[in-house]
Write an enzyme that holds these catalytic residues in place. Structure first.
Site, PDB file in Angstrom:
ATOM      1  N   ASP A 160       3.162 -24.832   0.322  1.00  0.00           N
ATOM      2  CA  ASP A 160       3.973 -25.720  -0.507  1.00  0.00           C
ATOM      3  C   ASP A 160       4.073 -27.036   0.256  1.00  0.00           C
ATOM      4  O   ASP A 160       4.751 -27.135   1.280  1.00  0.00           O
ATOM      5  CB  ASP A 160       5.358 -25.093  -0.728  1.00  0.00           C
ATOM      6  CG  ASP A 160       6.216 -25.903  -1.699  1.00  0.00           C
ATOM      7  OD1 ASP A 160       6.018 -27.131  -1.785  1.00  0.00           O
ATOM      8  OD2 ASP A 160       7.097 -25.310  -2.352  1.00  0.00           O
ATOM      9  N   LYS A 186       8.956 -34.518  -7.123  1.00  0.00           N
ATOM     10  CA  LYS A 186       9.491 -35.174  -5.930  1.00  0.00           C
ATOM     11  C   LYS A 186       8.675 -36.431  -5.618  1.00  0.00           C
ATOM     12  O   LYS A 186       8.595 -37.311  -6.461  1.00  0.00           O
ATOM     13  CB  LYS A 186       9.521 -34.170  -4.783  1.00  0.00           C
ATOM     14  CG  LYS A 186      10.048 -32.777  -5.184  1.00  0.00           C
ATOM     15  CD  LYS A 186      11.511 -32.779  -5.582  1.00  0.00           C
ATOM     16  CE  LYS A 186      11.952 -31.499  -6.281  1.00  0.00           C
ATOM     17  NZ  LYS A 186      11.717 -30.257  -5.589  1.00  0.00           N
ATOM     18  N   ARG A 211      -2.816 -27.152 -25.192  1.00  0.00           N
ATOM     19  CA  ARG A 211      -2.386 -26.219 -24.142  1.00  0.00           C
ATOM     20  C   ARG A 211      -3.533 -25.973 -23.176  1.00  0.00           C
ATOM     21  O   ARG A 211      -3.359 -25.873 -21.973  1.00  0.00           O
ATOM     22  CB  ARG A 211      -1.884 -24.888 -24.740  1.00  0.00           C
ATOM     23  CG  ARG A 211      -1.587 -23.877 -23.637  1.00  0.00           C
ATOM     24  CD  ARG A 211      -0.716 -22.675 -24.013  1.00  0.00           C
ATOM     25  NE  ARG A 211      -0.808 -22.240 -25.382  1.00  0.00           N
ATOM     26  CZ  ARG A 211      -1.842 -21.586 -25.905  1.00  0.00           C
ATOM     27  NH1 ARG A 211      -2.902 -21.295 -25.155  1.00  0.00           N
ATOM     28  NH2 ARG A 211      -1.844 -21.224 -27.175  1.00  0.00           N
ATOM     29  N   TYR A 251      12.316 -23.092  -0.150  1.00  0.00           N
ATOM     30  CA  TYR A 251      12.960 -23.690  -1.315  1.00  0.00           C
ATOM     31  C   TYR A 251      13.701 -22.578  -2.097  1.00  0.00           C
ATOM     32  O   TYR A 251      13.128 -21.514  -2.358  1.00  0.00           O
ATOM     33  CB  TYR A 251      11.904 -24.361  -2.200  1.00  0.00           C
ATOM     34  CG  TYR A 251      12.462 -24.898  -3.478  1.00  0.00           C
ATOM     35  CD1 TYR A 251      13.330 -25.989  -3.462  1.00  0.00           C
ATOM     36  CD2 TYR A 251      12.170 -24.322  -4.705  1.00  0.00           C
ATOM     37  CE1 TYR A 251      13.874 -26.482  -4.634  1.00  0.00           C
ATOM     38  CE2 TYR A 251      12.703 -24.811  -5.881  1.00  0.00           C
ATOM     39  CZ  TYR A 251      13.557 -25.885  -5.838  1.00  0.00           C
ATOM     40  OH  TYR A 251      14.099 -26.371  -6.992  1.00  0.00           O
TER      41      TYR A 251
HETATM   42  C1  LIG Z   1      11.655 -28.844  -5.993  1.00  0.00           C
HETATM   43  C2  LIG Z   1      10.790 -27.934  -5.229  1.00  0.00           C
HETATM   44  C3  LIG Z   1      10.102 -26.892  -5.862  1.00  0.00           C
HETATM   45  C4  LIG Z   1      10.268 -26.591  -7.348  1.00  0.00           C
HETATM   46  O1  LIG Z   1       9.771 -27.610  -8.126  1.00  0.00           O
HETATM   47  P1  LIG Z   1      10.351 -27.966  -9.602  1.00  0.00           P
HETATM   48  O2  LIG Z   1       9.530 -29.130  -9.979  1.00  0.00           O
HETATM   49  O3  LIG Z   1      11.810 -28.266  -9.437  1.00  0.00           O
HETATM   50  O4  LIG Z   1      10.118 -26.765 -10.440  1.00  0.00           O
HETATM   51  C5  LIG Z   1       9.280 -26.102  -5.094  1.00  0.00           C
HETATM   52  N1  LIG Z   1       9.140 -26.304  -3.762  1.00  0.00           N
HETATM   53  C6  LIG Z   1       9.797 -27.293  -3.121  1.00  0.00           C
HETATM   54  C7  LIG Z   1       9.607 -27.461  -1.662  1.00  0.00           C
HETATM   55  C8  LIG Z   1      10.638 -28.143  -3.816  1.00  0.00           C
HETATM   56  O5  LIG Z   1      11.295 -29.105  -3.172  1.00  0.00           O
END
Ligand SMILES: *Cc1c(COP(=O)(O)O)cnc(C)c1O
Length: 391
Positions: free
Chosen positions: A170, A195, A46, A98
């Site tokens: 982000d 992504k 962890r 998001y």
């Molecule tokens: C998918 C996404 C998230 C969240 O990520 P997860 O891996 O699904 O927890 C946060 N910000 C953006 C812009 C995203 O596309």
């Protein structure tokens, strides 16, 4: 070292024990200690794991950052940043956000007395107007989801700095290949590595990077304290994705550009949101702060929701699914899918209509993708009126 070289070499040294050219998946929970309290640098997975450590170094190198941390998901990275706050603190966030970020802000942290203001961060005066004495974080998403709005990160971060507010970006949509927000003055950059970074639609993960050692120490403490860490196999898959990130993103962008041009000149399409189009309201700033425009396109068809659903059914290469950034093209309807947790009136207010479609353009052959969209649009015969008016 340039981006694509770093993506393949940084932290990804040959295994010193066997010479294996890929880092082993250290599938272990704990580590033998040499004597009580004396470790080889690893005590419990962890806290630290060699496969994860390598991913963390690789994430940092992609953003030219000093420090990186990997998480079990993008949202657990986001949660860890929010752990920096206490009751009474205030966040200003982009209003086109998001859905999951909106949900953790309003459903979880608001409960603990953290305040949020959602502002149109593409307008610097809107950020300025929202600043309060207790504002601790300016939370930016650029390009935003799903309307691809672009915030001038450099100007926004400069304003935030003046008030000792941390700027968090982000960077999921842009990827570090197209945009490096730390260089534009932000303090922390987060990614859903699910992504583009992992890129193949086979793993959930998150990451954050920073140049600030104090912030890093605090965030790393929370990472261990909360324990939302990725397993070694997920770290390995993400590292594997990173090696082709530059290649993939270039192809994603090339395909997206062709599709955005096709859609914006099509008679049955009423609106196209893509920062690469000259008529996009933030096109100039996108040109300035990004290397290219990414591969997410949102659009509306001149028809009602029922016909829009028919269009979705007729597509063969765009899979109806949440998520984005995979090699395979995906399509979603934000109102019923990714943004269902945002109240309808809030959605409409920020410009997300019920029939808005968002595509994540994959790296299939460009002509095949264009032909698929064309045949599905050709089948839409009855064009009534536009669904709702979007301001
Ligand atoms: C998918 C996404 C998230 C969240 O990520 P997860 O891996 O699904 O927890 C946060 N910000 C953006 C812009 C995203 O596309």
């Amino acid at each position: 070292m340039k981006f694509s070289t770093k993506a393949i070499h940084f932290g990804q040294n040959n295994d010193p024990l066997t010479g294996a050219i890929n880092l082993p998946i250290y599938q272990t929970s704990t580590y033998q200690q040499i004597e009580p309290g004396v470790t080889r640098g690893f005590s419990y997975s962890r806290t630290e794991n060699p496969t994860r450590k390598t991913l963390e170094e690789a994430l940092a190198s992609l953003e030219d950052a000093k420090y990186g941390l990997a998480f079990a998901s993008g949202l657990s990275a986001i949660n860890t940043i929010l752990n920096l706050l206490k009751t009474g603190d205030h966040i200003i966030a982009s209003n086109d956000l998001y859905g999951g970020s909106y949900r953790i802000f309003t459903k979880l942290y608001q409960k603990f007395g953290v305040e949020f203001t959602f502002a149109d961060t593409t307008k610097i005066q809107e950020i300025n107007k929202s600043i309060k004495k207790n504002t601790k974080i300016l939370w930016l998403e650029s390009p935003s989801n799903p309307l691809l709005r672009i915030t001038d990160i450099k100007t926004a971060a400069k304003l935030a700095k003046k008030y000792k507010i941390l700027t968090v970006v982000d960077n999921t949509f842009a990827t570090p290949y197209l945009q490096q927000p730390l260089k534009l003055g932000s303090d922390i950059v987060i990614h859903s590595t699910t992504k583009y970074i992992a890129g193949h639609g086979d793993v959930i993960g998150g990451g954050l990077v920073t140049n600030d050692q104090k912030l890093y120490d605090e965030l790393r403490f929370f990472q261990n304290a909360v324990g939302a860490i990725p397993g070694p196999i997920d770290c390995y898959l993400t590292l594997r994705g990173i090696k082709t990130l530059a290649l993939r993103v270039e192809k994603h962008c090339e395909n997206a550009k062709a599709i955005a041009d096709f859609l914006s000149s099509h008679s049955k399409i009423s609106k196209v949101y893509y920062p690469g189009l000259a008529n996009h309201p933030n096109h100039d700033i996108a040109r300035k702060q990004q290397k290219d425009f990414g591969a997410i396109i949102s659009f509306e068809i001149k028809t009602d929701l029922k016909e829009t659903k028919k269009f979705i059914k007729n597509l063969k290469l765009f899979t109806l699914a949440e998520s984005l950034g995979a090699v395979k093209s995906l399509l979603s309807n934000p109102a019923t899918m990714t943004h269902a947790s945002v109240p309808r009136e809030v959605r409409l207010q920020s410009g997300i209509s019920d029939s808005l479609l968002r595509i994540s353009v994959g790296i299939e052959d460009k002509e095949d993708l264009l032909n698929d969209l064309k045949q599905a649009l050709d089948k839409l015969e009855v064009i009534t009126c536009k669904t709702e008016t979007v301001k």
